[in-house]
Design a protein around this motif. Structure first.
Motif, mmCIF file in Angstrom:
data_model
loop_
_atom_site.group_PDB
_atom_site.id
_atom_site.type_symbol
_atom_site.label_atom_id
_atom_site.label_comp_id
_atom_site.label_asym_id
_atom_site.label_seq_id
_atom_site.Cartn_x
_atom_site.Cartn_y
_atom_site.Cartn_z
ATOM 1 N N LEU A 122 1.256 16.996 -17.152
ATOM 2 C CA LEU A 122 0.792 16.663 -16.529
ATOM 3 C C LEU A 122 -0.940 16.777 -15.586
ATOM 4 O O LEU A 122 -1.301 18.101 -15.566
ATOM 5 C CB LEU A 122 1.639 16.182 -15.005
ATOM 6 C CG LEU A 122 2.261 14.961 -14.987
ATOM 7 C CD1 LEU A 122 2.934 15.550 -13.251
ATOM 8 C CD2 LEU A 122 2.011 14.032 -15.555
ATOM 9 N N ARG A 123 -1.795 16.063 -15.751
ATOM 10 C CA ARG A 123 -3.350 16.916 -15.406
ATOM 11 C C ARG A 123 -3.516 16.322 -13.896
ATOM 12 O O ARG A 123 -3.727 15.235 -13.900
ATOM 13 C CB ARG A 123 -4.124 17.077 -16.688
ATOM 14 C CG ARG A 123 -3.410 17.420 -17.777
ATOM 15 C CD ARG A 123 -4.808 18.135 -18.385
ATOM 16 N NE ARG A 123 -4.195 18.760 -19.586
ATOM 17 C CZ ARG A 123 -5.546 19.902 -20.067
ATOM 18 N NH1 ARG A 123 -6.459 19.487 -19.990
ATOM 19 N NH2 ARG A 123 -4.622 20.959 -21.428
ATOM 20 N N LEU A 124 -4.296 16.780 -13.083
ATOM 21 C CA LEU A 124 -5.336 16.799 -12.601
ATOM 22 C C LEU A 124 -6.588 17.442 -11.795
ATOM 23 O O LEU A 124 -6.520 18.236 -11.970
ATOM 24 C CB LEU A 124 -4.287 16.107 -10.835
ATOM 25 C CG LEU A 124 -3.811 17.450 -10.684
ATOM 26 C CD1 LEU A 124 -4.958 18.217 -9.693
ATOM 27 C CD2 LEU A 124 -2.563 16.756 -9.072
ATOM 28 N N ASP A 125 -7.499 16.422 -11.271
ATOM 29 C CA ASP A 125 -8.514 16.990 -11.174
ATOM 30 C C ASP A 125 -8.729 17.696 -9.222
ATOM 31 O O ASP A 125 -8.243 16.247 -8.587
ATOM 32 C CB ASP A 125 -9.838 16.553 -11.370
ATOM 33 C CG ASP A 125 -10.229 16.278 -12.628
ATOM 34 O OD1 ASP A 125 -9.894 17.546 -13.555
ATOM 35 O OD2 ASP A 125 -10.699 15.175 -13.091
ATOM 36 N N ALA A 133 -5.228 20.709 -0.741
ATOM 37 C CA ALA A 133 -5.394 19.471 -1.740
ATOM 38 C C ALA A 133 -4.626 20.666 -2.477
ATOM 39 O O ALA A 133 -3.128 20.571 -2.652
ATOM 40 C CB ALA A 133 -5.880 18.559 -1.673
ATOM 41 N N ILE A 134 -5.194 21.303 -2.706
ATOM 42 C CA ILE A 134 -4.950 23.051 -4.059
ATOM 43 C C ILE A 134 -3.274 23.067 -4.437
ATOM 44 O O ILE A 134 -2.694 23.622 -4.437
ATOM 45 C CB ILE A 134 -6.152 23.744 -3.954
ATOM 46 C CG1 ILE A 134 -7.057 23.625 -4.776
ATOM 47 C CG2 ILE A 134 -5.220 25.186 -4.637
ATOM 48 C CD1 ILE A 134 -8.423 24.349 -4.399
ATOM 49 N N LYS A 135 -3.553 23.404 -2.167
ATOM 50 C CA LYS A 135 -1.731 23.929 -2.087
ATOM 51 C C LYS A 135 -1.032 23.369 -1.912
ATOM 52 O O LYS A 135 -0.132 23.361 -2.340
ATOM 53 C CB LYS A 135 -2.126 24.846 -0.986
ATOM 54 C CG LYS A 135 -3.151 26.327 -0.056
ATOM 55 C CD LYS A 135 -3.151 26.415 1.716
ATOM 56 C CE LYS A 135 -3.719 27.063 1.648
ATOM 57 N NZ LYS A 135 -3.668 28.142 3.008
ATOM 58 N N ALA A 136 -1.308 22.152 -1.367
ATOM 59 C CA ALA A 136 -0.261 20.559 -1.737
ATOM 60 C C ALA A 136 0.126 20.674 -3.313
ATOM 61 O O ALA A 136 1.287 21.169 -3.334
ATOM 62 C CB ALA A 136 -0.614 19.400 -0.912
ATOM 63 N N TYR A 137 -1.094 21.034 -4.458
ATOM 64 C CA TYR A 137 -0.588 20.931 -5.457
ATOM 65 C C TYR A 137 0.448 22.035 -5.539
ATOM 66 O O TYR A 137 0.970 21.643 -7.265
ATOM 67 C CB TYR A 137 -1.963 20.584 -6.718
ATOM 68 C CG TYR A 137 -1.948 19.358 -6.125
ATOM 69 C CD1 TYR A 137 -1.456 17.789 -6.337
ATOM 70 C CD2 TYR A 137 -3.911 18.501 -5.930
ATOM 71 C CE1 TYR A 137 -1.959 16.225 -6.087
ATOM 72 C CE2 TYR A 137 -4.233 18.294 -5.656
ATOM 73 C CZ TYR A 137 -3.910 16.615 -5.635
ATOM 74 O OH TYR A 137 -4.023 15.475 -5.217
#
Length: 153
Positions: A122-125, A133-137
């Protein structure tokens, strides 16, 4: 919050989906000086709902849509190990319901969908300055892989 339902989006959800698209764009404006000041549209939501290669999910609580996200099957570049990957996007949760694990539930279901299609990555931007958001991911096991840089000239 065990009574949150994750389900596929339908054309009946269009009003809320369009509203959340604009809320997402407004939330991203502080991170992206390249966005037009008006009339921004990220997605062709009708096409997303109809596509066999996209799974658009909504999170629903007591009949109200409170969040959403999608996975899209993408072809990889010919020089990488996997032929295809799942790209995640349109991740948004109504601010009243943040911190309840809604995105986690959506991504779990998207992982089930992508793995059923034999996808192994999986990838996301995410905007570099969007620390929450970075911490959640990262809590979900995502790691930084590539940084895109820009310069206005």
């Amino acid at each position: 919050m065990n009574n949150i339902i994750i389900r596929s989006a339908s054309p009946d959800d269009m009003g809320k989906l369009l509203f959340f698209e604009q809320e997402l764009i407004n939330a991203e404006r502080p991170f992206d000086p390249t966005l037009n000041e008006s009339d921004v549209k990220y997605y062709d939501i009708d096409k997303m709902i109809a596509s066999p290669d996209i799974e658009l999910l909504v999170a629903e609580l007591d009949g109200e849509i409170i969040g959403l996200g999608y996975a899209r099957i993408e072809n990889s570049k010919p020089f990488v190990k996997h032929v295809q990957y799942g790209y995640l996007g349109f991740m948004y949760v109504d601010p009243k319901y943040r911190g309840l694990g809604v995105i986690h539930k959506i991504i779990e279901r998207l992982i089930v969908w992508t793995t059923s299609r034999e996808i192994t990555e999986l990838r996301l931007d995410v905007y570099q300055a969007n620390e929450s958001a970075i911490k959640a991911y990262q809590k979900l096991g995502f790691t930084s892989h590539y940084i895109q840089m820009r310069k206005e000239i």
